[in-house]
Design a protein around this motif. Structure first.
Motif, PDB file in Angstrom:
ATOM      1  N   ASP A   9       0.840  -1.190   0.000  1.00  9.42           N
ATOM      2  CA  ASP A   9       0.000   0.000   0.000  1.00  9.42           C
ATOM      3  C   ASP A   9       0.880   1.247   0.000  1.00  9.42           C
ATOM      4  OD1 ASP A   9      -2.225  -1.639   0.152  1.00  9.42           O
ATOM      5  OD2 ASP A   9      -2.302  -1.553   2.337  1.00  9.42           O
ATOM      6  N   ALA A  10       0.280   2.381  -0.329  1.00  7.47           N
ATOM      7  CA  ALA A  10       1.050   3.622  -0.351  1.00  7.47           C
ATOM      8  C   ALA A  10       0.149   4.807  -0.030  1.00  7.47           C
ATOM      9  CB  ALA A  10       1.717   3.824  -1.710  1.00  7.47           C
ATOM     10  N   ARG A  11       0.752   5.789   0.643  1.00  6.17           N
ATOM     11  CA  ARG A  11       0.101   7.085   0.879  1.00  6.17           C
ATOM     12  C   ARG A  11       0.986   8.155   0.240  1.00  6.17           C
ATOM     13  NH1 ARG A  11      -3.464   9.447   4.604  1.00  6.17           N
ATOM     14  NH2 ARG A  11      -3.650   7.451   5.706  1.00  6.17           N
ATOM     15  N   LEU A  12       0.473   8.844  -0.765  1.00  2.92           N
ATOM     16  CA  LEU A  12       1.245   9.854  -1.481  1.00  2.92           C
ATOM     17  C   LEU A  12       0.900  11.251  -0.961  1.00  2.92           C
ATOM     18  CD1 LEU A  12       1.012   8.544  -5.162  1.00  2.92           C
ATOM     19  CD2 LEU A  12       2.675   7.976  -3.384  1.00  2.92           C
ATOM     20  N   GLU A  13       1.928  12.097  -0.884  1.00  2.00           N
ATOM     21  CA  GLU A  13       1.767  13.467  -0.416  1.00  2.00           C
ATOM     22  C   GLU A  13       2.095  14.431  -1.553  1.00  2.00           C
ATOM     23  OE1 GLU A  13       0.519  14.091   2.410  1.00  2.00           O
ATOM     24  OE2 GLU A  13       0.704  12.122   3.401  1.00  2.00           O
ATOM     25  N   PRO A  14       1.452  15.598  -1.554  1.00  7.87           N
ATOM     26  CA  PRO A  14       1.777  16.598  -2.590  1.00  7.87           C
ATOM     27  C   PRO A  14       3.244  17.019  -2.502  1.00  7.87           C
ATOM     28  CG  PRO A  14      -0.273  17.152  -1.466  1.00  7.87           C
ATOM     29  CD  PRO A  14       0.350  16.037  -0.677  1.00  7.87           C
ATOM     30  N   SER A  15       3.864  17.235  -3.660  1.00  3.19           N
ATOM     31  CA  SER A  15       5.267  17.628  -3.716  1.00  3.19           C
ATOM     32  C   SER A  15       5.508  18.417  -4.992  1.00  3.19           C
ATOM     33  CB  SER A  15       6.179  16.400  -3.679  1.00  3.19           C
ATOM     34  OG  SER A  15       7.532  16.761  -3.851  1.00  3.19           O
ATOM     35  N   GLU A  16       5.960  19.661  -4.856  1.00  2.63           N
ATOM     36  CA  GLU A  16       6.195  20.496  -6.024  1.00  2.63           C
ATOM     37  C   GLU A  16       7.332  19.963  -6.880  1.00  2.63           C
ATOM     38  OE1 GLU A  16       6.763  24.491  -4.830  1.00  2.63           O
ATOM     39  OE2 GLU A  16       4.713  24.748  -4.041  1.00  2.63           O
ATOM     40  N   ASP A  17       8.407  19.466  -6.225  1.00  2.95           N
ATOM     41  CA  ASP A  17       9.539  18.941  -6.996  1.00  2.95           C
ATOM     42  C   ASP A  17       9.472  17.434  -7.182  1.00  2.95           C
ATOM     43  OD1 ASP A  17       9.940  18.232  -4.413  1.00  2.95           O
ATOM     44  OD2 ASP A  17      11.927  19.157  -4.204  1.00  2.95           O
ATOM     45  N   GLU A  18       8.350  16.813  -6.763  1.00  2.00           N
ATOM     46  CA  GLU A  18       8.113  15.372  -6.944  1.00  2.00           C
ATOM     47  C   GLU A  18       9.296  14.554  -6.420  1.00  2.00           C
ATOM     48  OE1 GLU A  18       7.020  14.575 -10.981  1.00  2.00           O
ATOM     49  OE2 GLU A  18       5.485  16.144 -11.029  1.00  2.00           O
ATOM     50  N   GLU A  19       9.650  14.797  -5.172  1.00  2.00           N
ATOM     51  CA  GLU A  19      10.766  14.093  -4.557  1.00  2.00           C
ATOM     52  C   GLU A  19      10.463  12.606  -4.429  1.00  2.00           C
ATOM     53  OE1 GLU A  19      11.436  15.425  -0.616  1.00  2.00           O
ATOM     54  OE2 GLU A  19       9.339  15.259  -0.011  1.00  2.00           O
ATOM     55  N   SER A  20      11.523  11.814  -4.260  1.00  2.00           N
ATOM     56  CA  SER A  20      11.398  10.357  -4.168  1.00  2.00           C
ATOM     57  C   SER A  20      11.733   9.901  -2.752  1.00  2.00           C
ATOM     58  CB  SER A  20      12.338   9.669  -5.164  1.00  2.00           C
ATOM     59  OG  SER A  20      11.986  10.017  -6.490  1.00  2.00           O
ATOM     60  N   VAL A  21      10.952   8.957  -2.259  1.00  2.00           N
ATOM     61  CA  VAL A  21      11.153   8.377  -0.931  1.00  2.00           C
ATOM     62  C   VAL A  21      11.151   6.869  -1.078  1.00  2.00           C
ATOM     63  CG1 VAL A  21      10.261   8.156   1.419  1.00  2.00           C
ATOM     64  CG2 VAL A  21      10.038  10.334   0.205  1.00  2.00           C
ATOM     65  N   THR A  22      12.115   6.202  -0.432  1.00  2.00           N
ATOM     66  CA  THR A  22      12.222   4.737  -0.495  1.00  2.00           C
ATOM     67  C   THR A  22      12.099   4.153   0.900  1.00  2.00           C
ATOM     68  OG1 THR A  22      13.651   4.820  -2.442  1.00  2.00           O
ATOM     69  CG2 THR A  22      13.673   2.781  -1.147  1.00  2.00           C
ATOM     70  N   SER A  23      11.248   3.136   1.029  1.00  2.00           N
ATOM     71  CA  SER A  23      11.084   2.419   2.290  1.00  2.00           C
ATOM     72  C   SER A  23      11.379   0.943   2.055  1.00  2.00           C
ATOM     73  CB  SER A  23       9.654   2.585   2.819  1.00  2.00           C
ATOM     74  OG  SER A  23       9.432   1.751   3.942  1.00  2.00           O
ATOM     75  N   THR A  24      12.279   0.372   2.875  1.00  2.00           N
ATOM     76  CA  THR A  24      12.631  -1.049   2.728  1.00  2.00           C
ATOM     77  C   THR A  24      11.808  -1.952   3.639  1.00  2.00           C
ATOM     78  OG1 THR A  24      14.409  -0.797   4.354  1.00  2.00           O
ATOM     79  CG2 THR A  24      14.983  -0.494   2.032  1.00  2.00           C
ATOM     80  N   ALA A  25      10.919  -1.358   4.436  1.00  2.00           N
ATOM     81  CA  ALA A  25      10.070  -2.171   5.312  1.00  2.00           C
ATOM     82  C   ALA A  25       9.078  -2.971   4.465  1.00  2.00           C
ATOM     83  CB  ALA A  25       9.316  -1.280   6.292  1.00  2.00           C
ATOM     84  N   THR A  26       8.872  -4.217   4.823  1.00  2.00           N
ATOM     85  CA  THR A  26       7.928  -5.078   4.108  1.00  2.00           C
ATOM     86  C   THR A  26       6.603  -5.133   4.849  1.00  2.00           C
ATOM     87  OG1 THR A  26       8.767  -7.044   5.241  1.00  2.00           O
ATOM     88  CG2 THR A  26       9.755  -6.482   3.106  1.00  2.00           C
ATOM     89  N   GLN A  27       5.557  -5.453   4.131  1.00  2.00           N
ATOM     90  CA  GLN A  27       4.209  -5.503   4.674  1.00  2.00           C
ATOM     91  C   GLN A  27       3.687  -6.928   4.578  1.00  2.00           C
ATOM     92  OE1 GLN A  27       1.535  -2.855   2.657  1.00  2.00           O
ATOM     93  NE2 GLN A  27      -0.210  -3.292   3.980  1.00  2.00           N
ATOM     94  N   THR A  28       3.345  -7.504   5.716  1.00  2.00           N
ATOM     95  CA  THR A  28       2.784  -8.850   5.743  1.00  2.00           C
ATOM     96  C   THR A  28       1.266  -8.762   5.662  1.00  2.00           C
ATOM     97  OG1 THR A  28       4.598  -9.717   7.067  1.00  2.00           O
ATOM     98  CG2 THR A  28       2.560 -10.982   7.061  1.00  2.00           C
ATOM     99  N   SER A  29       0.678  -9.465   4.697  1.00  2.00           N
ATOM    100  CA  SER A  29      -0.771  -9.456   4.532  1.00  2.00           C
ATOM    101  C   SER A  29      -1.322 -10.867   4.680  1.00  2.00           C
ATOM    102  CB  SER A  29      -1.159  -8.901   3.158  1.00  2.00           C
ATOM    103  OG  SER A  29      -2.553  -9.033   2.952  1.00  2.00           O
ATOM    104  N   VAL A  30      -2.377 -11.000   5.458  1.00  2.00           N
ATOM    105  CA  VAL A  30      -3.053 -12.290   5.612  1.00  2.00           C
ATOM    106  C   VAL A  30      -4.467 -12.217   5.051  1.00  2.00           C
ATOM    107  CG1 VAL A  30      -1.706 -12.956   7.632  1.00  2.00           C
ATOM    108  CG2 VAL A  30      -3.836 -11.661   7.948  1.00  2.00           C
ATOM    109  N   ALA A  31      -4.782 -11.109   4.338  1.00  2.00           N
ATOM    110  CA  ALA A  31      -6.152 -10.887   3.874  1.00  2.00           C
ATOM    111  C   ALA A  31      -6.311 -10.972   2.370  1.00  2.00           C
ATOM    112  CB  ALA A  31      -6.649  -9.520   4.357  1.00  2.00           C
ATOM    113  N   ASP A  32      -5.236 -11.129   1.614  1.00  2.00           N
ATOM    114  CA  ASP A  32      -5.335 -11.047   0.155  1.00  2.00           C
ATOM    115  C   ASP A  32      -5.248 -12.397  -0.551  1.00  2.00           C
ATOM    116  OD1 ASP A  32      -5.395  -8.056  -0.330  1.00  2.00           O
ATOM    117  OD2 ASP A  32      -3.610  -8.223   0.918  1.00  2.00           O
ATOM    118  N   THR A  33      -4.788 -13.442   0.128  1.00  2.00           N
ATOM    119  CA  THR A  33      -4.758 -14.795  -0.431  1.00  2.00           C
ATOM    120  C   THR A  33      -5.926 -15.571   0.137  1.00  2.00           C
ATOM    121  OG1 THR A  33      -2.337 -14.728  -0.586  1.00  2.00           O
ATOM    122  CG2 THR A  33      -3.390 -16.886  -0.703  1.00  2.00           C
TER     123      THR A  33
END
Length: 546
Positions: free
Chosen positions: A97-121
């Protein structure tokens, strides 16, 4: 009885199954769903990135992905570009999932945390990656990895199903294993029991070579009845595996050889080999060519000599349409083990050609899938058709479909199946599930098996999960089998791992199967030292527990 079941499995080859994986998720901007966001996934398991866009509810779905670690990038004009990490497992749906924020220069953000889901399979599965498999002692996959009642286990290797259990793959050759314990969708052929899906290793840009010697002795384990029985005496299983590139970024190879014995396996006297070629002729096209041969003895009574050759094509045409096709040829010979002074006694020979194909289209929050499978052998000809719809709405994920099988044990049956999960928190960490389905019975032409399930699953941190499921299974619910199944595991920093599986089944007599393991991988200078303890419990009801 065990010999009869082996002969029946050998006599009737099964269709191939196109097992793949997927990534899904939801994107929001501020507090509203973000439509039209470009989602790009890239991975070392995927030579060319795949791209799609989010729908009106901010959701997306990318399927037909090979298992691996993926970087999922979300981008839209005037917004921050966000990259999330996702781990795609064989036969499962990962989530980012992702939450995007407004950015005039469209900066990039990287997250290495993983998301465990038990609801999609929606299927009830147990998953084991190569790190876990490498650490577990005594890997008879059908019994130790995911214990169940005595319903049949169908084994799939790279989308094909070798005869009888004719190929017992060594540990270094296996990349991932997923056990479908119940609620199999119509795309997956199932016979009322477990589907054991394995994926073997592939080549890479860097060359690699590994040698392994597994030393085992039945005397090191407690005595066990039935399929857990072991042989005393020191035994060795030698393995060699290697791979690399042939044409950079286009063609790779993997090869494996093994020979020896393993006291902890029900199949003895193992030898075999595999050659795999992976080709990426273009960004939208992928080819896998595999040749697998194996020779195994079963309980020192039967010997199976098998080979399987397959060619698989995966195509992604645009962000929403994918297609997969596989052609396979199986050949196998079954004989009694030779006695002193006597040659082997042939029992049966079989050869079968199989064609399987399916196409999927993402329409809003729906994944529409249709496919067919046909087999021609010396014993019989058969075919299958199926269609399904996987859709998400609010916190619900529903997978419903209809399958038609015209083959032994099916007798031209239509098999409806439906499974649903409800995301209790909306973030994939807590879910309840339910399913009902009809399946062909594996070892007779009796009435189909009906399976109903009810379960609860929860994520434990970013790398653990636990679930408990109640199953009711039988030709009729009044005379069926009830079982309670538990599956849990947790990993910390890839250094510590613990897990357990448990099944209690009752159909007149009761039976119990359980495994629990704990292990650690510790650095010692420039080396690593690992130790894992596995405890298993087996009670067949009429046999004293061990």
């Amino acid at each position: 009885m065990r010999l009869l079941l082996a002969l029946l499995v050998f006599a009737f080859p099964l269709h191939a199954t196109l097992t793949s994986s997927a990534i899904t998720g939801r994107v929001i901007a501020g507090d509203a769903p973000a439509a039209g966001v470009t989602v790009t996934v890239s991975s070392s398991a995927l030579q060319h990135p795949r791209t799609t866009v989010t729908g009106p509810r901010g959701t997306y779905f990318l399927n037909a992905l090979p298992p691996g670690t993926y970087d999922v990038t979300f981008s839209q004009a005037g917004m921050t570009t966000l990259t999330r990490r996702a781990i795609v497992e064989l036969g499962r749906v990962a989530r980012a999932d992702a939450r995007l924020e407004p950015s005039e220069d469209e900066e990039s953000v990287t997250s290495t945390a993983t998301q465990t889901s038990v609801a999609d399979t929606t299927a009830i599965t147990s998953h084991f990656d190569d790190a876990t498999l490498d650490r577990l002692p005594g890997r008879d996959y059908a019994v130790i990895i995911a214990p169940d009642s005595f319903f049949p286990t169908v084994t799939e290797i790279d989308g094909t199903r070798p005869f009888i259990a004719g190929v017992a793959l060594p540990e270094d050759q296996i990349e991932q294993v997923t056990v479908v314990r119940a609620a199999a969708p119509v795309e997956w052929e199932s016979y009322g029991g477990r589907l054991l899906a394995m994926r073997t290793r592939s080549g890479a840009e860097q060359f690699f070579l590994s040698l392994r010697d597994t030393v085992s002795n039945g005397a090191w384990n407690d005595d066990a009845p039935g399929p857990l029985a072991t042989d005393d005496g020191l035994q060795n299983l030698l393995e060699a595996h290697g791979g690399g590139r042939i044409v950079p970024q286009r063609l790779w190879f993997f090869a494996a050889l093994w020979d020896g014995d393993d006291a902890t396996r029900y199949t003895r006297g193992q030898r075999g080999g595999q050659v795999k070629l992976n080709a990426q002729p273009g960004a939208a096209h992928h080819l896998d060519a595999i040749y697998l041969t194996g020779e195994n003895g079963s309980g020192q009574v039967l010997r199976a000599d098998t080979w399987t050759a397959s060619l698989r094509y995966t195509g992604a045409f645009g962000p929403r349409y994918t297609t997969e096709t596989m052609v396979t040829r199986h050949s196998s010979a079954l004989s009694f083990q030779p006695q002193p002074g006597f040659p082997p006694t042939p029992v049966s020979r079989e050869r079968a050609d199989t064609l399987s194909s399916r196409a999927s289209y993402v329409l809003g929050d729906h994944l529409l899938t249709a496919g067919l499978s046909a087999v021609s052998s010396r014993s019989f000809d058969g075919h299958s058709f199926y269609a399904s719809d996987r859709w998400s709405a609010a916190r619900w994920v529903v997978n419903a479909g209809l399958r038609y099988d015209d083959a032994p044990f099916s007798d031209g049956d239509f098999q409806p199946r439906i499974a649903a999960t409800y995301d209790l928190r909306g973030d994939g960490t807590r879910a309840i599930s339910a399913s009902w389905g009809e399946y062909a019975f594996g070892y007779s032409s009796a009435a189909p098996i009906h399976i109903a399930t009810l379960g609860y699953a929860m994520a434990i941190g970013n790398s653990g999960s636990a679930r408990i499921d109640y199953l009711r299974r039988g030709a009729s619910f009044a005379s069926g089998e009830s079982s309670l199944q538990l599956d849990t595991r947790y990993r910390l920093f890839d250094r510590f791992e613990a897990g357990a599986t448990y099944t209690y089944a009752r159909n007149g007599d009761s039976s119990q199967h359980a495994n629990a393991w704990i292990g650690a991988q510790l650095p010692v200078g420039a080396h690593e030292f690992g130790v894992t303890l596995l405890q298993r419990y087996y009670d067949a009801g009429t046999v004293a527990p061990t």
